[in-house]
Design a protein around this motif. Structure first.
Motif, PDB file in Angstrom:
ATOM      1  N   MET A 197      36.384  45.664  42.802  1.00  0.00           N
ATOM      2  CA  MET A 197      36.794  44.618  41.888  1.00  0.00           C
ATOM      3  C   MET A 197      35.729  43.533  41.824  1.00  0.00           C
ATOM      4  SD  MET A 197      40.802  44.611  42.969  1.00  0.00           S
ATOM      5  CE  MET A 197      41.346  43.513  41.716  1.00  0.00           C
ATOM      6  N   ARG A 198      35.145  43.264  42.990  1.00  0.00           N
ATOM      7  CA  ARG A 198      34.061  42.278  43.012  1.00  0.00           C
ATOM      8  C   ARG A 198      32.860  42.784  42.225  1.00  0.00           C
ATOM      9  NH1 ARG A 198      33.523  38.589  46.994  1.00  0.00           N
ATOM     10  NH2 ARG A 198      32.057  37.750  45.512  1.00  0.00           N
ATOM     11  N   LYS A 224      36.108  36.323  44.569  1.00  0.00           N
ATOM     12  CA  LYS A 224      36.968  36.616  45.720  1.00  0.00           C
ATOM     13  C   LYS A 224      38.397  36.167  45.441  1.00  0.00           C
ATOM     14  CE  LYS A 224      34.256  34.511  48.670  1.00  0.00           C
ATOM     15  NZ  LYS A 224      33.743  33.881  49.894  1.00  0.00           N
ATOM     16  N   ASN A 225      38.534  34.965  44.908  1.00  0.00           N
ATOM     17  CA  ASN A 225      39.875  34.422  44.654  1.00  0.00           C
ATOM     18  C   ASN A 225      40.608  35.211  43.576  1.00  0.00           C
ATOM     19  OD1 ASN A 225      39.550  32.456  46.585  1.00  0.00           O
ATOM     20  ND2 ASN A 225      38.831  30.912  45.138  1.00  0.00           N
ATOM     21  N   GLU A 226      39.894  35.612  42.523  1.00  0.00           N
ATOM     22  CA  GLU A 226      40.531  36.394  41.460  1.00  0.00           C
ATOM     23  C   GLU A 226      41.011  37.743  41.982  1.00  0.00           C
ATOM     24  OE1 GLU A 226      38.111  34.798  37.524  1.00  0.00           O
ATOM     25  OE2 GLU A 226      37.235  36.387  38.769  1.00  0.00           O
ATOM     26  N   LEU A 267      45.604  41.200  43.672  1.00  0.00           N
ATOM     27  CA  LEU A 267      46.241  42.124  44.618  1.00  0.00           C
ATOM     28  C   LEU A 267      47.452  41.534  45.339  1.00  0.00           C
ATOM     29  CD1 LEU A 267      43.046  43.728  46.141  1.00  0.00           C
ATOM     30  CD2 LEU A 267      44.652  44.767  44.538  1.00  0.00           C
ATOM     31  N   ARG A 268      47.619  40.224  45.267  1.00  0.00           N
ATOM     32  CA  ARG A 268      48.708  39.554  45.969  1.00  0.00           C
ATOM     33  C   ARG A 268      50.068  40.088  45.507  1.00  0.00           C
ATOM     34  NH1 ARG A 268      48.406  34.140  48.513  1.00  0.00           N
ATOM     35  NH2 ARG A 268      46.312  34.816  48.222  1.00  0.00           N
TER      36      ARG A 268
END
Length: 96
Positions: free
Chosen positions: A1-2, A8-10, A15-16
């Motif tokens: 994803m990165r 990192k936050n996105e 995924l949260r």
């Protein structure tokens, strides 16, 4: 994803609260089989100190002596579930 441009936050927010099934499917779409991922990447690495006895020589008394020493250990295959609880409990029992 990165690698696809997310910060990192996105990526974390995306995924949260997602299910394990969703995350496994996401990995599968990227040609990653979760079962093939090394254990240390799934569960982390345990680093701890361990005591051992070493034989030495005391030049003042001119005698062989036993001394306690510590070394750091890295465990790349941490146990899971009840075995993990026992693993952690062994450190607590030794300390208290």
């Amino acid at each position: 994803m990165r690698k696809e441009g997310m910060s990192k936050n996105e990526a974390t927010q995306y995924l949260r609260a997602k299910s394990v099934a969703f995350k496994n499917e996401l990995l599968f779409t990227k040609n990653i089989n979760y079962n093939d991922v090394p254990q240390w990447q799934k569960r982390g690495v345990g680093i701890y100190s361990k005591e051992y006895i070493r034989q030495g020589y005391n030049p003042v008394s001119e005698k062989v002596v036993s001394v306690k020493r510590k070394s750091f250990e890295a465990d790349y295959e941490l146990p899971i579930a009840e075995k993990y609880s026992a693993f952690i409990g062994s450190f607590l029992a030794a300390k208290y």
